[in-house]
Design an enzyme around this catalytic site. Structure first.
Site, short mmCIF file in Angstrom:
data_model
loop_
_atom_site.label_atom_id
_atom_site.label_comp_id
_atom_site.label_asym_id
_atom_site.label_seq_id
_atom_site.Cartn_x
_atom_site.Cartn_y
_atom_site.Cartn_z
N ASP A 281 -17.55 -12.05 -21.93
CA ASP A 281 -18.21 -12.17 -20.63
C ASP A 281 -19.67 -12.57 -20.75
O ASP A 281 -20.13 -13.50 -20.09
CB ASP A 281 -18.11 -10.86 -19.84
CG ASP A 281 -16.68 -10.40 -19.70
OD1 ASP A 281 -15.77 -11.22 -19.94
OD2 ASP A 281 -16.46 -9.23 -19.37
N GLY B 282 0.85 -1.19 0.00
CA GLY B 282 0.00 0.00 0.00
C GLY B 282 0.88 1.23 0.00
O GLY B 282 2.06 1.15 0.33
N GLU C 112 4.84 -11.09 -6.06
CA GLU C 112 3.81 -11.26 -7.10
C GLU C 112 4.20 -10.66 -8.44
O GLU C 112 3.54 -10.91 -9.44
CB GLU C 112 2.47 -10.67 -6.62
CG GLU C 112 2.42 -9.15 -6.50
CD GLU C 112 2.98 -8.61 -5.19
OE1 GLU C 112 3.74 -9.33 -4.51
OE2 GLU C 112 2.68 -7.45 -4.85
N HIS D 277 8.14 -7.58 -3.45
CA HIS D 277 6.88 -8.04 -4.04
C HIS D 277 7.06 -9.38 -4.76
O HIS D 277 7.49 -9.39 -5.92
CB HIS D 277 6.35 -7.00 -5.02
CG HIS D 277 5.83 -5.77 -4.35
ND1 HIS D 277 4.56 -5.69 -3.85
CD2 HIS D 277 6.43 -4.60 -4.06
CE1 HIS D 277 4.37 -4.51 -3.29
NE2 HIS D 277 5.49 -3.83 -3.40
N LYS E 78 -10.87 -11.98 -15.49
CA LYS E 78 -11.03 -12.13 -16.94
C LYS E 78 -10.33 -13.37 -17.50
O LYS E 78 -10.89 -14.10 -18.31
CB LYS E 78 -10.44 -10.88 -17.61
CG LYS E 78 -10.71 -10.78 -19.08
CD LYS E 78 -12.05 -10.16 -19.31
CE LYS E 78 -12.38 -10.05 -20.78
NZ LYS E 78 -13.68 -9.41 -20.96
N CYS F 47 5.31 -5.96 1.87
CA CYS F 47 5.57 -4.53 1.79
C CYS F 47 4.85 -3.76 2.91
O CYS F 47 5.18 -3.94 4.08
CB CYS F 47 5.17 -4.07 0.40
SG CYS F 47 5.83 -2.51 -0.02
N TYR F 48 3.84 -2.98 2.62
CA TYR F 48 3.09 -2.30 3.70
C TYR F 48 2.57 -3.33 4.69
O TYR F 48 2.58 -3.11 5.90
CB TYR F 48 1.91 -1.51 3.11
CG TYR F 48 1.09 -0.78 4.16
CD1 TYR F 48 1.44 0.49 4.57
CD2 TYR F 48 -0.03 -1.38 4.74
CE1 TYR F 48 0.70 1.16 5.55
CE2 TYR F 48 -0.78 -0.73 5.71
CZ TYR F 48 -0.41 0.55 6.10
OH TYR F 48 -1.15 1.21 7.06
#
Ligand code: XMP
Length: 517
Positions: free
Chosen positions: A229, A56, A172, A170, A373, A83-84
């Site tokens: 979708d 964040g 990710e 991070h 998605k 992180c945060y």
């Protein structure tokens, strides 16, 4: 979705929160993103196998900085702070974070001091992606430092007895070379997940859920846009309740070349859906007369769409007592958290198929509301939809109207359809379609001078746009080969009467947007 192993992600507003969720799901582990201050009771109720605290932008000392429920670390569930999330963990458990300390952004090398469970199997030095403003200067009791960077100590830390883990970098993002193995260590070694989230199991559950919601005699109306979708949502509902689904396709006249025919053919003949087709293009063109302001255009189209859809729906409902409206809403549309609302949501009014007024009194069915998605695409393939449909570039609800700058007329739509079809045809021939996130042509409201044969021309300018992006919130323009662009340009100018100049859009988002209006 409690039938699955669940990991919860608390969102402290970091730009990568959705990415964390997607990475977790790619490991076949279901996860949900919650607000940072979700009460402990809510967390417990989800029976999570683990909790991840996102990054964040704030400092833990900043006034109004997000905090988590005080009982979070006492739930007995493994927690990974990123992180945060790490700083919050350290701060809350009695360690020391120094505001205005050494900052670190971008690539960094960390030295692994203690492998533990989280860093198991990694090398002695690892490349990671750092982004922290504050610096941790002391760990809480029970924690050990597991890696340090060249710039700061405590690049990661853990308290294995309480199953608390924290990383300042991070895992990710792709720039952390072995980020995925770290996440896998957390999910499988530490949380004990097995990985039971598959599209086949999801499909079964989604069908069960639709049957439950609709009951044994309920009927559903589903708006089809031709996009992925709404197609997948309709297919799930169809699989669940068969003939009790009716689809409605409104042709706005603002679709791509041949799209309306293709949609009818594909859905009725190939997929066996019952599709009502309504050509309302003249109503849209009538309403768009003289409208040039982009926001006004979107509003007008949205209003006409709702009116037409409502009229049709009433007619159908009158015959067969339809009580439900199927929609292709996705998970990112629903997450109520700090960081998921992209800038484009407020910059442009997004109009989507099926945004019907409450007066219709139809109960909404959203079988894709838990999916991202890329998962919708996988589900589409699982349902047997063809790859061409599933891999289709997104198309905006207001259609070609937002790609025709200035007034929208049937003639200008026809011209743009032809040019766009040439561009997409060449992209497919070159084998580029799947590596481009979105490509299209834009008709500009200016004319330029040219020469053709012996004569001077004074005709339209057309722009081509092709972008790469993973989330459509930011995007970069595609570096298409010059020879390819040359071929597209000459084909368009030769084949599309009314265009004598083609330009290529080399703007990224931000500061531009993907669509021109
Ligand atoms: P922008 O232009 O905001 O677009 O960078 C981001 C993505 O959203 C699509 N888009 C829309 N999709 N209704 C939609 O369903 C809309 O009104 C709309 N406007 C933009 C755009 O095509 C791109 O993929």
């Amino acid at each position: 979705m409690s039938r699955h192993e669940t990991v919860l992600i608390l969102d402290f507003g970091g730009q990568y929160t959705q990415l964390i969720a997607r990475k977790v799901r790619e490991q076949s582990v279901y996860c949900e993103i919650l607000a940072p201050d979700a009460p402990a009771a809510r967390l417990r109720e989800a029976k999570p196998k683990g909790i991840i605290l996102s990054g964040g932008p704030d400092s833990v000392y900043a006034p109004g900085a997000p905090v988590a429920d005080a009982d979070l670390f006492g739930l007995g569930v493994p927690v990974l702070g990123i992180c945060y999330g790490m700083q919050l963990m350290v701060h809350r458990l009695g360690g020391k974070v120094e505001g205005g300390g050494r900052r670190e952004y971008g690539h960094a090398m960390v030295e692994i001091l203690h492998e533990g469970n989280l860093l198991r199997g990694l090398g002695p030095r690892e490349q990671v992606w750092m982004s922290h403003g504050d610096e941790i200067v002391a760990l809480p009791g029970g924690f050990v430092e597991s890696s340090r960077s060249d710039a700061v100590p405590f690049a990661s830390a853990e308290d294995p007895a309480r199953r608390l883990y924290a990383v300042a970098f991070h895992p990710e993002v792709v720039h952390t070379t072995h980020g995925v193995p770290m996440l896998r260590n957390f999910l499988f070694r530490i949380c004990g997940c097995r990985g039971d989230w598959t599209m086949a199991s999801f499909l079964e559950e989604a069908c069960d859920r639709v049957r439950q919601e609709v009951g044994t005699s309920g009927r559903v109306l589903c708006g089809l846009s031709g996009g992925v979708d709404s197609s997948v949502a309709a297919q799930v509902i169809h699989r669940a309740i068969g003939e009790r689904l009716t689809c409605l396709f409104v042709d706005t006249g603002l679709l791509r070349a041949n799209e309306a025919e293709e949609v009818r053919d594909r859905y009725e003949r190939r997929y066996g859906l019952k599709v009502l087709y309504r050509n309302a293009s003249s109503r849209f063109f009538e309403a768009l007369k003289g409208v040039t302001d982009p926001e006004r255009k979107r509003k007008v189209i949205g209003e006409v769409f709702v009116r037409v859809f409502e009229e049709e729906a009433r007619a159908i409902a009158g015959e067969g007592r339809i009580g439900f409206l199927g929609q292709g809403t996705l998970y990112p549309d629903l997450i109520e958290s700090r960081s998921v609302r992209g800038p484009s949501a407020t910059i442009k009014t997004h109009h989507n198929v099926g945004g019907l007024p409450e007066t219709m009194d139809l109960k909404v069915i959203e079988p894709l509301r838990d999916l991202f998605k890329d998962e919708v695409r996988r589900l589409g393939l699982e349902l047997g939809l063809d790859g061409e449909l599933v891999g289709r570039h997104p198309f905006p609800g207001p259609g070609l109207a937002v790609r025709i700058l200035g007034e929208v007329t049937p003639e200008r739509v026809a011209l743009l359809q032809r040019a766009d079809a040439v561009f997409i045809d060449e992209i497919r021939r070159e084998g580029l379609y799947d590596s481009i996130a979105q490509a299209f042509a834009v008709l500009l409201p200016v004319r330029s001078v040219g020469v053709m044969g012996d004569g001077r021309t004074y005709e339209n300018v057309l722009a081509l746009r092709a972008v790469e992006t993973s989330d459509f919130m930011t995007a970069d323009w595609c570096r298409l080969p010059h020879e390819f662009l040359a071929r597209v340009s000459s084909r368009i100018v030769n084949e599309v009467r009314g265009v004598n100049r083609v330009v290529y859009d080399i703007s990224s988002k931000p500061p531009s947007t993907i669509e021109w209006e």
